[in-house]
Design a protein around this motif. Sequence first.
Motif, mmCIF file in Angstrom:
data_model
loop_
_atom_site.group_PDB
_atom_site.id
_atom_site.type_symbol
_atom_site.label_atom_id
_atom_site.label_comp_id
_atom_site.label_asym_id
_atom_site.label_seq_id
_atom_site.Cartn_x
_atom_site.Cartn_y
_atom_site.Cartn_z
ATOM 1 N N ARG A 183 0.848 -1.192 0.000
ATOM 2 C CA ARG A 183 0.000 0.000 0.000
ATOM 3 C C ARG A 183 0.879 1.235 0.000
ATOM 4 O O ARG A 183 1.761 1.365 0.864
ATOM 5 N N PRO A 184 0.667 2.137 -0.966
ATOM 6 C CA PRO A 184 1.488 3.356 -1.021
ATOM 7 C C PRO A 184 1.370 4.120 0.292
ATOM 8 O O PRO A 184 0.284 4.222 0.864
ATOM 9 N N GLY A 185 2.480 4.626 0.771
ATOM 10 C CA GLY A 185 2.463 5.356 2.033
ATOM 11 C C GLY A 185 2.493 4.446 3.250
ATOM 12 O O GLY A 185 2.441 4.922 4.375
ATOM 13 N N GLU A 187 4.240 1.035 5.479
ATOM 14 C CA GLU A 187 5.499 0.846 6.197
ATOM 15 C C GLU A 187 6.701 0.712 5.266
ATOM 16 O O GLU A 187 7.795 1.174 5.565
ATOM 17 N N THR A 189 8.664 1.109 1.545
ATOM 18 C CA THR A 189 8.749 1.785 0.247
ATOM 19 C C THR A 189 9.069 0.744 -0.827
ATOM 20 O O THR A 189 9.628 -0.318 -0.525
#
Lengths: 219, 219
Positions: A183-185, A187, A189
Amino acid sequence: MRQPAGRSARRTGGERKPREERWAELIEVATQVFYEKGYEAASLQDIADRLGMLKGSLYYYIQSKEDLLFDVISAVHREGLSVIQARADTEGDPLQRLENVIVGHVEHTCRNLVPTTVFLHELSALPPERRQEVLGSEHAYQGVFRGLIELAQKEGLVRADVDPRLAALSVLGATNWVYRWFRPGGEFTPEKIGAQMAEMVIRGIASEKVLSARVAGQA
Amino acid sequence: MRQPAGRSARRTGGERKPREERWAELIEVATQVFYEKGYEAASLQDIADRLGMLKGSLYYYIQSKEDLLFDVISAVHREGLSVIQARADTEGDPLQRLENVIVGHVEHTCRNLVPTTVFLHELSALPPERRQEVLGSEHAYQGVFRGLIELAQKEGLVRADVDPRLAALSVLGATNWVYRWFRPGGEFTPEKIGAQMAEMVIRGIASEKVLSARVAGQA
DNA sequence: CCTACCGATCGGTAGG
DNA sequence: CCTACCGATCGGTAGG
């Protein structure tokens, strides 16, 4: 895909957009709707609604609902494949290139999460011939991974008891699975995910020779 | 699930089966149909036809189409979880137990390919609450893998720079992906797949200490 | 003949 | 479990 040449007739509302632009919007909206509802549960009505168009008007652009899915899927597959092929063809030994490919694949997946999810999840909704048309009879994607592993093995960089096809499928599994939890944003990157997965994979298949060189290099 | 006591009405063919047996047949047929067509594309008519029943009669056993999916999915999830939990609780160090869990998970997936495919592919067709009801709020499945990796890391068996959650997701990806390509009677046996994946994973995350012990142990 | 759609409806099927 | 259906919506197509 096919439609006739844009010989603009008299324009009524003044707001009519060029067909190429409208086609791009259609593909974008279809991708989003297929992502949210799944291909089968998504209706052409949903798509038309978001475009401010009547459902029947979609048939000016397409011949069937399946055309939309095919287009979404083949576009993201083509892009992803070109990303990893470019990285597979860089300089360096096959293991370094594999590392590079893994990182690129994971980052591409994370940054194109919506179309990638449609690709990975709805590929099975395409009839077998069109599925094959997308993937290629040689399974191009898998082939890039397997090819590098085979090469590395011939050079003694990968343990002899590793089956390159099984290893390639394992790597594809770990990396493709990212679409299920990234999921973007969140834990992690894309860079962090790519880096750790690449590290795990390389260590997982590398020969003793490579591993001791790594230790020496890091120390 | 709930249905009324078997108040046998007038029996026409004389072949009426007990409701529990019929329920088992229903789940089996539903699993197969969901596997072949996907949940959304599968119709209750398909299922009724294979059972030699009218579509409306299915509602003697179920309250909705979703009930069938939920039952299929929660059953295979429960079984799979019990397989890996049992293996996680054996004796040995955490890394040996992780290896054992991976092998068990892969073999269970391969030997239950049809229901596992429905589970992994159609989980997203369940509404969020029922999805959560199946997986558990703690993500039990993922937790078994992560827990063993964390334990192994505390004992110095796993490198300090490995993120246990990311590693667990990688392992789950590689192993779950098997449902996309495994075919019974194909090139690879479940045992071979499980063994190589476990080997790759362990080497991928193990500390130097473990790796040199492995080499010594094998030499 | 064409472009860029619309309003209405086709035959079937969905879950209930 | 069957018979006899419903409200609605499905993908797709008609003429203009």
